[in-house]
Design a protein around this motif. Structure first.
Motif, short mmCIF file in Angstrom:
data_model
loop_
_atom_site.label_atom_id
_atom_site.label_comp_id
_atom_site.label_asym_id
_atom_site.label_seq_id
_atom_site.Cartn_x
_atom_site.Cartn_y
_atom_site.Cartn_z
N VAL A 198 0.82 -1.21 0.00
CA VAL A 198 0.00 0.00 0.00
C VAL A 198 0.86 1.26 0.00
CG1 VAL A 198 -1.91 -1.19 1.15
CG2 VAL A 198 -0.25 0.07 2.52
N ALA A 199 2.14 1.14 0.40
CA ALA A 199 3.03 2.30 0.41
C ALA A 199 3.67 2.58 -0.95
CB ALA A 199 4.14 2.09 1.46
N LEU A 200 3.44 1.72 -1.94
CA LEU A 200 4.05 1.93 -3.26
C LEU A 200 3.51 3.20 -3.91
CD1 LEU A 200 3.95 -1.70 -4.74
CD2 LEU A 200 5.96 -0.46 -3.92
N PRO A 201 4.38 3.94 -4.62
CA PRO A 201 3.93 5.13 -5.36
C PRO A 201 3.34 4.74 -6.72
CG PRO A 201 6.30 4.90 -5.57
CD PRO A 201 5.84 3.76 -4.67
N PHE A 202 2.15 4.21 -6.73
CA PHE A 202 1.57 3.59 -7.93
C PHE A 202 1.59 4.53 -9.13
CE2 PHE A 202 -0.10 1.10 -4.45
CZ PHE A 202 -0.02 -0.20 -4.94
N ASP A 203 1.21 5.77 -8.95
CA ASP A 203 1.11 6.69 -10.08
C ASP A 203 2.46 7.12 -10.62
OD1 ASP A 203 -1.65 6.62 -10.07
OD2 ASP A 203 -1.84 8.32 -8.69
N ALA A 204 3.55 6.84 -9.88
CA ALA A 204 4.88 7.24 -10.32
C ALA A 204 5.65 6.10 -10.98
CB ALA A 204 5.68 7.78 -9.13
N LEU A 205 5.04 4.90 -11.05
CA LEU A 205 5.74 3.73 -11.56
C LEU A 205 5.13 3.26 -12.87
CD1 LEU A 205 6.01 1.68 -8.24
CD2 LEU A 205 7.84 2.97 -9.34
N ASP A 206 6.00 2.86 -13.83
CA ASP A 206 5.47 2.19 -15.01
C ASP A 206 5.22 0.73 -14.67
OD1 ASP A 206 7.94 0.83 -15.13
OD2 ASP A 206 8.75 2.18 -16.63
N ARG A 207 4.64 0.00 -15.62
CA ARG A 207 4.23 -1.37 -15.33
C ARG A 207 5.41 -2.26 -14.94
NH1 ARG A 207 -0.35 -4.59 -16.61
NH2 ARG A 207 0.17 -6.80 -16.54
N ALA A 208 6.52 -2.14 -15.68
CA ALA A 208 7.69 -2.97 -15.38
C ALA A 208 8.25 -2.67 -14.00
CB ALA A 208 8.76 -2.77 -16.45
N SER A 209 8.30 -1.39 -13.64
CA SER A 209 8.81 -1.01 -12.32
C SER A 209 7.88 -1.51 -11.23
CB SER A 209 8.96 0.51 -12.24
OG SER A 209 9.89 0.98 -13.18
N LEU A 210 6.58 -1.42 -11.48
CA LEU A 210 5.61 -1.88 -10.49
C LEU A 210 5.73 -3.39 -10.29
CD1 LEU A 210 3.37 -1.00 -8.61
CD2 LEU A 210 1.77 -1.13 -10.54
N GLN A 211 5.94 -4.13 -11.37
CA GLN A 211 6.12 -5.58 -11.26
C GLN A 211 7.36 -5.90 -10.43
OE1 GLN A 211 4.16 -8.43 -12.73
NE2 GLN A 211 5.33 -9.09 -10.95
N ARG A 212 8.45 -5.18 -10.68
CA ARG A 212 9.66 -5.43 -9.90
C ARG A 212 9.44 -5.14 -8.42
NH1 ARG A 212 12.18 -3.23 -14.59
NH2 ARG A 212 12.18 -1.14 -13.68
N ARG A 213 8.67 -4.11 -8.12
CA ARG A 213 8.46 -3.75 -6.72
C ARG A 213 7.61 -4.80 -6.00
NH1 ARG A 213 9.74 1.90 -6.17
NH2 ARG A 213 9.20 1.77 -3.95
N VAL A 214 6.59 -5.32 -6.66
CA VAL A 214 5.78 -6.34 -5.98
C VAL A 214 6.54 -7.66 -5.86
CG1 VAL A 214 3.58 -5.27 -6.59
CG2 VAL A 214 4.51 -7.04 -8.08
N ASP A 215 7.43 -7.95 -6.81
CA ASP A 215 8.29 -9.12 -6.68
C ASP A 215 9.25 -8.94 -5.50
OD1 ASP A 215 7.28 -10.62 -8.78
OD2 ASP A 215 8.70 -9.83 -10.25
N ALA A 216 9.77 -7.73 -5.34
CA ALA A 216 10.72 -7.47 -4.26
C ALA A 216 10.06 -7.62 -2.90
CB ALA A 216 11.31 -6.06 -4.40
N ILE A 217 8.78 -7.31 -2.82
CA ILE A 217 8.07 -7.47 -1.54
C ILE A 217 8.14 -8.91 -1.07
CG2 ILE A 217 5.77 -7.44 -0.49
CD1 ILE A 217 5.17 -4.92 -2.15
N ALA A 218 8.06 -9.85 -2.02
CA ALA A 218 8.11 -11.27 -1.66
C ALA A 218 9.45 -11.64 -1.04
CB ALA A 218 7.84 -12.14 -2.89
#
Length: 271
Positions: A245-265
């Protein structure tokens, strides 16, 4: 790495090699033993060994030793290079042709958590996101083989933590594959068994990740020992939902967002 792409596509042209690769992609960042891959795919060990060697030779998976066990993990960097190449060529680098990026501007984001029984872990995640998301998300959960009802210890722990439980129930992923089901923006598996299964292709191309947690329902022993297992699952998922929920969704492109949710794991998510 682009020189490897013809070999990679040829390797993935075999349905069983493709199935093994897709399983490891779903399980990323986990490193999975060959025996578990064989069980999930129904392949003989000797046949699987040949397929794993071909996938490794094409730089689609990595192999590592953990103690006495050999484990296999999807080579995400190589996969990204291959898929980026195909995207640039087949989609002419136009995102609207091949994929969409979730937007928080007009509506809450739909998030589905999947485990096997939908009796503990995925219900924890649903309740956590519902309460921590501050109205920016609509949280759902489901099971690939749902239990008849939530585990009583799940409901007890959620109630003790201050979460509402009146509308929580165990349900099948089939509900979310139906024609009028909400279109998901994110789909997360929170158990290994669910990630091993070939789930439906979700409409809208949601971003997905594997946030595996040990199953507290399987723990036996005293009431205190069982509650400790439920507490561990709840705490692990709470940390991941908080990072999400702390991710800056509007500031990330799709690839960056995918990397961030993978990193959470991998518990590597940073602000």
């Amino acid at each position: 790495m682009e020189k490897m792409i013809p070999s990679q596509l040829a390797t993935l042209g075999h349905p069983h090699r493709l199935a093994v690769w897709r399983l490891l992609m779903r399980r990323f960042p986990d490193a999975v033993p060959a025996g578990e891959i064989a069980e999930a795919t129904g392949l003989k060990n000797s046949t699987l060994s040949v397929y794993l060697s071909a996938l490794k030779d094409s730089a689609l998976i990595d192999k590592e030793r953990q103690g006495t066990s050999i484990r296999y993990r999807a080579a995400i960097g190589s996969a990204t290079t291959m898929l980026d190449y195909l995207f640039a060529d087949c989609c002419r680098s136009r995102p609207e042709l091949c994929m969409t990026l979730p937007s928080t501007s007009s509506r809450p984001l739909n998030v589905l958590f999947i485990c096997t029984g939908n009796s503990a872990r995925s219900l924890f995640a649903e309740a956590l996101l519902r309460d921590m998301g501050a109205g920016r998300f609509r949280a759902f959960s489901a099971g690939t083989h749902p239990a008849d009802a939530p585990n009583p210890l799940t409901l007890q722990m959620l109630a003790d933590k201050g979460h509402a439980t009146g509308d929580l129930r165990s349900k099948s992923i089939d509900e979310f594959a139906a024609e009028r089901a909400p279109v998901m923006d994110f789909v997360f598996t929170v158990c290994d068994q669910a990630a091993n299964e070939d789930c439906p292709a979700w409409p809208g191309q949601p971003i997905s990740a594997h946030w595996g947690q040990p199953d507290p329902v399987r723990v036996t022993g005293t009431q205190a020992e069982r509650m400790l297992a439920f507490q561990a699952a709840y705490g692990g998922l709470r940390n991941r939902v908080a990072s999400f929920v702390a991710l800056p969704f509007d500031a990330l492109d799709r690839a960056s967002l995918q990397r961030r949710v993978d990193a959470i794991a991998q518990n590597e998510e940073t602000a």
